[in-house]
Design a protein around this motif. Structure first.
Motif, PDB file in Angstrom:
ATOM      1  N   ARG A 184      60.630  31.940  26.477  1.00  0.00           N
ATOM      2  CA  ARG A 184      61.850  32.735  26.687  1.00  0.00           C
ATOM      3  C   ARG A 184      61.508  34.057  27.350  1.00  0.00           C
ATOM      4  O   ARG A 184      60.704  34.823  26.856  1.00  0.00           O
ATOM      5  N   GLU A 186      63.170  37.359  30.065  1.00  0.00           N
ATOM      6  CA  GLU A 186      64.366  38.036  30.579  1.00  0.00           C
ATOM      7  C   GLU A 186      64.315  37.993  32.104  1.00  0.00           C
ATOM      8  O   GLU A 186      63.254  38.223  32.693  1.00  0.00           O
ATOM      9  N   ASP A 259      72.221  33.287  28.109  1.00  0.00           N
ATOM     10  CA  ASP A 259      71.023  32.505  27.767  1.00  0.00           C
ATOM     11  C   ASP A 259      71.169  31.127  28.411  1.00  0.00           C
ATOM     12  O   ASP A 259      72.076  30.365  28.035  1.00  0.00           O
ATOM     13  N   ALA A 287      67.497  26.878  26.466  1.00  0.00           N
ATOM     14  CA  ALA A 287      67.487  28.049  27.359  1.00  0.00           C
ATOM     15  C   ALA A 287      66.105  28.690  27.343  1.00  0.00           C
ATOM     16  O   ALA A 287      65.499  28.875  26.282  1.00  0.00           O
ATOM     17  N   TRP A 290      66.968  34.695  29.500  1.00  0.00           N
ATOM     18  CA  TRP A 290      68.096  35.559  29.117  1.00  0.00           C
ATOM     19  C   TRP A 290      68.417  36.311  30.404  1.00  0.00           C
ATOM     20  O   TRP A 290      67.668  37.160  30.850  1.00  0.00           O
TER      21      TRP A 290
END
Ligand code: RIB
Ligand code: CA
Length: 311
Positions: A184, A186, A259, A287, A290
């Motif tokens: 994960r 950004e 997400d 996901a 983000w």
């Protein structure tokens, strides 16, 4: 308590502003600049990174990284940033020398030295990070925050392969490795950048400040501003890396985010290097990104102003 921040970068004019923004933030400790080929060749991007740490007179190591994308040919953004990446402004050679530690090793070393605390921001092609991940797939477990400037989540890119954004398009294989192996991260993309332009009039007011940061940016940005005015916008400057750095330094500036699972297209005359977002969740894939969609413009501009005028 300061947050250790490692910046992977291909300076580049907007990289320079982003890095100056980070140096202006006392809550972060920049533990290194790892340098990639991207906007221009590695020799230039390393030299420009050295110029930046000299400008702010900080003892931060500059680590040369991978000189080319995983698969050639390398793209170039010299038409925007100048042949030397810094507006061909004729700046003096930096006195400082680059570290002998390769960027890939520096990323892995920093992740161990600051395990559980390190923020990593990638402002250029993802070649260095991809190689680090291939060497040590456990890397993400030690780096709680990765912010990537890259992609065009609705296909409005900025390269001649029109759906591809430059950083992802320069090394799609590297981006594929990162997007598949980093659980994960950004993402601050090109379309968010387009939505958060800075009026030239306001930017030029800050660039007039009698500070080392403003003096450097004034010198290196001239060529880029002329190109942007002639080819993209007569009124606004779109500073992708600065926007990504504002998100790094102040996550609360993100007013709207999503997400979603994002992948990278590796083939196709018109699609190679494109970021493909599963907006409707049809793939069933978790996901991995983000995606910052809207950022507080005033807060973003405050960060730029503070870096340039020294507030
Ligand atoms: O597409 C914008 C990105 O490409 C920025 O990081 C800019 O510096 C160039 O590398
Ligand atoms: Ca960049």
């Amino acid at each position: 308590m300061t947050t250790p921040l490692l910046i992977d970068t291909d300076p580049g004019v907007d990289d320079a502003l982003a890095i100056l923004m980070a140096f202006a933030e006392p809550a972060v400790e920049i533990v290194g600049l790892t340098v990639a080929a991207g906007n221009v060749g590695l020799e230039h991007t390393v030299r420009n990174a050295l110029r930046l740490v000299e400008t702010v007179d900080r003892d931060v190591p500059v680590h040369p990284g991978c000189p080319a994308p995983i698969l050639p040919p390398p793209a170039s953004a010299a038409f925007v940033h100048g042949e030397d990446g810094f507006g061909d402004a004729g700046l003096p050679e930096p006195a400082r020398r680059a570290s002998t530690v390769h960027a890939v090793d520096a990323i892995l070393d920093a992740s161990r030295r600051h395990a559980g605390d390190l923020t990593l921001v990638c402002l250029g092609p993802l070649t260095n990070l991809a190689v680090a991940l291939l060497i040590d797939p456990t890397l993400p477990s030690r780096v709680p925050r990765l912010v990537v400037m890259g992609g065009a989540v609705d296909g409005r890119g900025n390269t001649e392969r029109i759906k591809a954004e430059f950083n992802i398009g320069f090394d799609p294989e590297a981006a594929d490795v990162v997007f598949r192996r980093w659980p994960r991260f950004e993402l601050v993309d090109w379309e968010a950048t387009l939505a958060h332009g800075i009026p030239f009039e306001r930017l030029e007011g800050w660039l007039a400040a009698p500070t080392p940061a403003a003096r450097l940016m004034r010198a290196i940005a001239e060529k880029r501003h002329a190109w942007v005015r002639a080819h993209r916008s007569a009124t606004h400057s779109h500073l992708a890396d600065a926007l990504a750095m504002a998100v790094v330094l102040e996550p609360a500036l993100v007013a709207e985010a999503a997400d979603r699972h994002v992948s990278v297209a590796l083939v196709g005359e018109h699609t190679r290097g494109m970021t493909v977002v599963d907006w409707a969740g049809r793939t069933g894939l978790a996901a991995n990104a983000w995606i910052a969609r809207r950022i507080d413009q005033a807060g973003f501009e405050r960060r730029i102003e503070g870096a340039l005028i020294g507030r």
